[in-house]
Design an enzyme around this catalytic site. Structure first.
Site, PDB file in Angstrom:
ATOM      1  N   ASP A  11       0.890  -1.176   0.000  1.00 12.65           N
ATOM      2  CA  ASP A  11       0.000   0.000   0.000  1.00 12.65           C
ATOM      3  C   ASP A  11       0.921   1.217   0.000  1.00 12.65           C
ATOM      4  O   ASP A  11       1.040   1.914   0.989  1.00 12.65           O
ATOM      5  CB  ASP A  11      -0.950  -0.010   1.199  1.00 12.65           C
ATOM      6  CG  ASP A  11      -0.234  -0.098   2.532  1.00 12.65           C
ATOM      7  OD1 ASP A  11       0.898  -0.645   2.587  1.00 12.65           O
ATOM      8  OD2 ASP A  11      -0.789   0.381   3.545  1.00 12.65           O
ATOM      9  N   HIS A 246       9.490  -0.220   9.202  1.00 15.28           N
ATOM     10  CA  HIS A 246       8.554  -1.344   9.228  1.00 15.28           C
ATOM     11  C   HIS A 246       8.698  -2.244   8.000  1.00 15.28           C
ATOM     12  O   HIS A 246       9.067  -3.414   8.103  1.00 15.28           O
ATOM     13  CB  HIS A 246       7.111  -0.824   9.278  1.00 15.28           C
ATOM     14  CG  HIS A 246       6.773  -0.019  10.479  1.00 15.28           C
ATOM     15  ND1 HIS A 246       6.748  -0.542  11.749  1.00 15.28           N
ATOM     16  CD2 HIS A 246       6.415   1.283  10.608  1.00 15.28           C
ATOM     17  CE1 HIS A 246       6.388   0.397  12.614  1.00 15.28           C
ATOM     18  NE2 HIS A 246       6.190   1.508  11.943  1.00 15.28           N
TER      19      HIS A 246
END
Length: 319
Positions: A11, A246
């Site tokens: 995303d 992340h």
């Protein structure tokens, strides 16, 4: 050509952009495609951002496929305000990049994934760094891929720390806990790189300054993009003193599992109630002798960051 093949399912926000750069810069894997997802931005914007980043990095041979536009249980998706705050409305820190010459592929992301698993089998690694909607849809459509794909390494979940959208839930899992549960309880060889470890890997303006000093387009643009992310963390997580890596950590662990210490555990995802999105051990399968999930618990921060900076800086020098 490397034997190992990789697909990213993104995303595409700022840390996803760094994940792309890590995969492109890694010498021991071929990035064969990117599937777009929803989360930091809507699915069409994610595809567009991925194409822009690939062009910036000189990797225009990598195709981008559009994935599912919303969760498996909804009919629509709206970007959360916090996502726009952290990643910018455009997903890449409001930095303007040239329009990509390449367009998204016509084939759906789900079908591309199924075909790639059938072609490469155990040599294929998938790294989803957003919701698991695309992967769950692919397993539903072609159940055999769960036992055929080499490895799936996700950025998502939290086992030993609280979530980041609720006390229980991490954001990617929370977007579609039903899909996540279908993946976690499947036969897939799954590695979970959650908040347990990603919050220990931080980037600061010291590192982005090194990219800026390269005086290349890619170095300067990535410095601009990531500095926006670092500034957002000063507001949302000032105690960290940097931004968390992340998504690129998930790519790093997929290629080199020795970056993290792990626990083997059969897991499920809570898909109802106040602990919606919780990733936890499955009481019904705790005695199973062959758990399918490997959970990252600690990380060799210094070695990972050194590798991260080497791959990205060497790549930015060329572009």
């Amino acid at each position: 050509m490397a034997k190992r093949k990789m697909i990213l399912d993104l995303d595409t926000g700022i840390d996803d952009a760094m994940a792309i750069a890590y995969a492109v810069g890694a010498p021991d894997v071929d990035l064969i495609g990117i599937i777009s997802s929803y989360g930091n931005v809507v699915v069409e914007q994610a595809a567009h951002n991925s194409l822009q980043i690939l062009e910036l990095l000189g990797a225009t041979d990598v195709p981008v496929f559009v994935g599912e536009p919303h969760s498996s249980t909804t009919e629509h998706f709206d970007v959360m305000a916090i996502s726009a705050q952290i990643h910018g409305v455009n997903g890449i820190g409001e930095v303007q990049l040239p329009e990509p010459k390449r367009q998204p592929e016509q084939q759906s992301g789900v079908d591309f994934l199924i075909d790639a698993v059938h072609q490469y089998g155990a040599d294929l690694t998938l790294v989803p760094t957003g919701p698991l909607t695309n992967l769950a849809a692919a397993i539903k459509k072609a159940p055999d891929i769960a036992s055929t794909i080499g490895n799936v390494t996700i950025m998502g979940g939290a086992l030993t720390v609280p979530g980041n959208v609720s006390h229980f839930a991490e954001a990617n899992i929370n977007q579609d806990a039903e899909a996540a549960n279908a993946v976690f309880t499947s036969k897939i060889n799954l590695t979970m790189v959650g908040l347990d470890v990603t919050l220990r890997t931080l980037l600061t303006t010291k590192e982005t300054g090194q990219w800026r000093d390269l005086k290349t387009t890619a170095g300067e643009k990535f410095a601009d993009i990531v500095d926006y992310y670092i500034d957002a963390y000063k507001v949302t997580s000032p105690h960290l003193h940097g931004c968390a890596l992340h998504d690129p950590l998930a790519v790093g662990v997929a290629l080199d599992p020795s970056f993290v210490s792990t626990l083997k555990l059969n897991m499920f995802v809570q898909a109802s109630g106040e602990d919606y999105g919780r990733t936890i051990g499955d009481p019904a399968r705790l005695t199973d002798a062959h758990p399918n999930v490997t959970v990252a618990l600690t990380v060799d921060t210094d070695r990972y960051l050194k590798t991260f900076m080497t791959y990205l800086t060497d790549l930015f020098k060329q572009n």
